[in-house]
Design a protein around this motif. Structure first.
Motif, mmCIF file in Angstrom:
data_model
loop_
_atom_site.group_PDB
_atom_site.id
_atom_site.type_symbol
_atom_site.label_atom_id
_atom_site.label_comp_id
_atom_site.label_asym_id
_atom_site.label_seq_id
_atom_site.Cartn_x
_atom_site.Cartn_y
_atom_site.Cartn_z
ATOM 1 N N ALA A 37 0.843 -1.197 0.000
ATOM 2 C CA ALA A 37 0.000 0.000 0.000
ATOM 3 C C ALA A 37 0.875 1.242 0.000
ATOM 4 O O ALA A 37 1.936 1.269 0.627
ATOM 5 C CB ALA A 37 -0.907 0.011 1.224
ATOM 6 N N ASP A 38 0.415 2.250 -0.715
ATOM 7 C CA ASP A 38 1.049 3.563 -0.704
ATOM 8 C C ASP A 38 -0.002 4.553 -0.224
ATOM 9 O O ASP A 38 -1.098 4.622 -0.788
ATOM 10 C CB ASP A 38 1.522 3.961 -2.106
ATOM 11 C CG ASP A 38 2.597 3.037 -2.629
ATOM 12 O OD1 ASP A 38 3.571 2.816 -1.909
ATOM 13 O OD2 ASP A 38 2.442 2.531 -3.762
ATOM 14 N N VAL A 39 0.340 5.304 0.824
ATOM 15 C CA VAL A 39 -0.589 6.262 1.410
ATOM 16 C C VAL A 39 -0.002 7.654 1.217
ATOM 17 O O VAL A 39 1.149 7.907 1.584
ATOM 18 C CB VAL A 39 -0.810 5.979 2.912
ATOM 19 C CG1 VAL A 39 -1.795 6.972 3.504
ATOM 20 C CG2 VAL A 39 -1.290 4.557 3.128
ATOM 21 N N PHE A 40 -0.792 8.548 0.640
ATOM 22 C CA PHE A 40 -0.357 9.907 0.357
ATOM 23 C C PHE A 40 -1.232 10.880 1.143
ATOM 24 O O PHE A 40 -2.454 10.825 1.048
ATOM 25 C CB PHE A 40 -0.496 10.231 -1.134
ATOM 26 C CG PHE A 40 0.239 9.283 -2.023
ATOM 27 C CD1 PHE A 40 1.571 9.493 -2.341
ATOM 28 C CD2 PHE A 40 -0.400 8.161 -2.538
ATOM 29 C CE1 PHE A 40 2.250 8.614 -3.159
ATOM 30 C CE2 PHE A 40 0.269 7.273 -3.361
ATOM 31 C CZ PHE A 40 1.601 7.502 -3.673
ATOM 32 N N PHE A 41 -0.597 11.760 1.908
ATOM 33 C CA PHE A 41 -1.308 12.816 2.622
ATOM 34 C C PHE A 41 -0.958 14.137 1.942
ATOM 35 O O PHE A 41 0.214 14.435 1.714
ATOM 36 C CB PHE A 41 -0.901 12.862 4.092
ATOM 37 C CG PHE A 41 -1.302 11.646 4.867
ATOM 38 C CD1 PHE A 41 -2.627 11.417 5.191
ATOM 39 C CD2 PHE A 41 -0.360 10.720 5.266
ATOM 40 C CE1 PHE A 41 -3.005 10.290 5.905
ATOM 41 C CE2 PHE A 41 -0.718 9.595 5.980
ATOM 42 C CZ PHE A 41 -2.047 9.378 6.302
ATOM 43 N N LYS A 42 -1.980 14.917 1.635
ATOM 44 C CA LYS A 42 -1.772 16.157 0.904
ATOM 45 C C LYS A 42 -2.698 17.233 1.446
ATOM 46 O O LYS A 42 -3.852 16.961 1.776
ATOM 47 C CB LYS A 42 -2.059 15.934 -0.583
ATOM 48 C CG LYS A 42 -1.853 17.137 -1.452
ATOM 49 C CD LYS A 42 -2.128 16.792 -2.911
ATOM 50 C CE LYS A 42 -1.962 18.017 -3.778
ATOM 51 N NZ LYS A 42 -2.241 17.728 -5.182
ATOM 52 N N LYS A 43 -2.180 18.438 1.517
ATOM 53 C CA LYS A 43 -2.998 19.581 1.923
ATOM 54 C C LYS A 43 -3.213 20.449 0.695
ATOM 55 O O LYS A 43 -2.277 20.773 -0.022
ATOM 56 C CB LYS A 43 -2.291 20.379 3.011
ATOM 57 C CG LYS A 43 -3.120 21.470 3.592
ATOM 58 C CD LYS A 43 -2.396 22.115 4.757
ATOM 59 C CE LYS A 43 -3.277 23.175 5.393
ATOM 60 N NZ LYS A 43 -2.602 23.789 6.538
ATOM 61 N N GLU A 44 -4.474 20.802 0.455
ATOM 62 C CA GLU A 44 -4.822 21.587 -0.721
ATOM 63 C C GLU A 44 -5.685 22.768 -0.284
ATOM 64 O O GLU A 44 -6.582 22.611 0.537
ATOM 65 C CB GLU A 44 -5.594 20.698 -1.702
ATOM 66 C CG GLU A 44 -5.843 21.302 -3.044
ATOM 67 C CD GLU A 44 -6.490 20.289 -3.969
ATOM 68 O OE1 GLU A 44 -7.723 20.143 -3.901
ATOM 69 O OE2 GLU A 44 -5.761 19.645 -4.739
#
Length: 101
Positions: A37-44
């Motif tokens: 699994a690849d988990v990406f956290f991003k703020k937009e």
């Protein structure tokens, strides 16, 4: 299962990683064919205060890759929503695999 975490405009957080890993482990316990699994956290920046903190999760399974994206006011809700979406996708994938064999 190997879980990779990536952050984009977000400070790394052990709490978020632990929460995501626990929820993903429940999927792995239910669906034994998940490889990684690849988990990406991003703020937009968004005009809507109820969105903007994004969690993308990409699961590798034999033959395909599953992907879910959720944007909410907090990462906890985004994680839960992404995992819920992946659970539905995995249920469908498992049903297709059973039909083949």
């Amino acid at each position: 299962m190997n879980v990779n975490f990536e952050y984009d405009d977000v400070k790394a957080s052990n709490r978020l990683e632990i929460m995501a890993a626990e929820k993903l482990q429940k999927l792995v316990d239910k669906f034994d064919f998940i490889v990684s699994a690849d988990v990406f956290f991003k703020k937009e920046n968004t005009a809507d205060p109820n969105t903007g903190l994004i969690c993308n999760i990409r699961l590798s399974t034999p033959g395909s890759t599953l992907f879910a994206l959720a944007s909410h006011a907090n990462f906890e809700t985004s994680i839960a929503d992404s995992v819920s979406d992946l659970n539905r996708q995995l249920e469908k994938r498992k049903a297709k695999l059973k039909m083949r064999y």
